[in-house]
Design an enzyme around this catalytic site. Structure first.
Site, mmCIF file in Angstrom:
data_model
loop_
_atom_site.group_PDB
_atom_site.id
_atom_site.type_symbol
_atom_site.label_atom_id
_atom_site.label_comp_id
_atom_site.label_asym_id
_atom_site.label_seq_id
_atom_site.Cartn_x
_atom_site.Cartn_y
_atom_site.Cartn_z
ATOM 1 N N CYS A 74 0.856 -1.184 0.000
ATOM 2 C CA CYS A 74 0.000 0.000 0.000
ATOM 3 C C CYS A 74 0.893 1.235 0.000
ATOM 4 O O CYS A 74 1.643 1.450 0.953
ATOM 5 C CB CYS A 74 -0.915 -0.015 1.224
ATOM 6 S SG CYS A 74 -1.957 1.443 1.385
ATOM 7 N N CYS A 197 -5.375 6.112 -3.628
ATOM 8 C CA CYS A 197 -4.650 4.836 -3.630
ATOM 9 C C CYS A 197 -3.266 5.088 -4.197
ATOM 10 O O CYS A 197 -3.121 5.431 -5.372
ATOM 11 C CB CYS A 197 -5.394 3.789 -4.458
ATOM 12 S SG CYS A 197 -4.498 2.228 -4.637
#
Length: 259
Positions: A74, A197
């Site tokens: 991530c 994101c």
């Protein structure tokens, strides 16, 4: 068991951060992470990040999506982990080296709360050009789809359809200026559109360059629902190298919870 935590956000991508260097959570049923990420019955977050000891780096970052399952890299979470590790005093300077599921990363803290993270290299033979999208893995697998009007896209519906069929994160991208993009992402594991994101933004920039929608390997500005991110990179021969994702991070609050 009482667990202390801090909650951080990076351009709206929010995470529960836990210092697990003393291995307090080794015997915990990690399915409880799903409950902790629930925005109605828990703390509320897109994911949970554990900071753990690493023999060769400043720390190891272990990431769980809001569905309670350990997941791939991530990017925004990595930037928040850098800020968190600085607050923990793991390093005394602004340069941080850590390891995650996809390998080694380097990050540094700039002025005004900006944090940069070096993403993994991407070889051209790892990029797949398909009829309706481009696929690449920037630590997490992504489909990138270019659209003319990103506001009209039903990201929840269309993104979920592709995610369930392909098993990937789905990014919708609109070119709005010279080296300026808008990106909206449907994230697997969260099973919803997120405000931002990091790996998706990185994938969108590399895909844009690969398709010659942007022409110079210089810093690219990306607008997400949660704020601005910048991606810089160099392409040498058939490999995208020195990929840096930069954006703000912020400590929202801290507390403790019984698990």
């Amino acid at each position: 068991m009482k667990i202390d935590f801090l909650k951080y956000q990076g351009t709206g991508n929010d995470f529960i951060m836990i210092d697990n260097r003393e291995k307090k959570l080794t015997k915990v049923n990690f399915s409880c992470f799903k409950r902790l990420c629930n925005r109605h019955f828990g703390i509320g977050a897109d994911g949970i990040i554990l900071i753990q000891n690493d023999p060769n780096k400043d720390f190891y970052m272990k990431y769980y999506n809001s569905d309670g399952k350990e997941s791939s890299m991530c990017g925004n979470g990595g930037r928040c982990a850098i800020s968190f590790s600085k607050k923990l005093g793991i390093t005394k300077n602004n340069k941080i080296y850590f390891r995650a599921i996809d390998g080694n990363h380097y990050g540094y803290i700039q002025n005004k709360g900006l944090v940069s993270i070096k993403m993994i290299d991407i070889k051209k033979n790892m990029i797949k050009l398909c009829s309706q999208h481009i696929y690449l893995n920037t630590g997490s697998p992504h489909n990138v789809i270019f659209v003319d009007n990103i506001k009209k896209i039903d990201v929840q519906k269309k993104g979920r359809e592709i995610r369930l069929k392909k098993g990937v994160n789905v990014n919708f991208v609109e070119l709005i200026g010279k080296n300026i993009l808008k990106v909206r992402t449907y994230e697997r594991g969260v099973e919803n559109e997120t405000l931002s994101c990091g790996t998706g933004v990185t994938a969108s920039v590399i895909a844009s360059y690969e398709l010659k929608k942007i022409y110079k390997d210089q810093q690219v500005l990306v607008y997400t629902l949660g704020g601005k991110l910048w991606v810089s990179f160099k392409k040498e021969k058939n490999t995208y190298q020195k990929i840096y994702l930069t954006g703000s991070t912020k400590l929202i609050f801290e507390g403790w919870i019984n698990i």
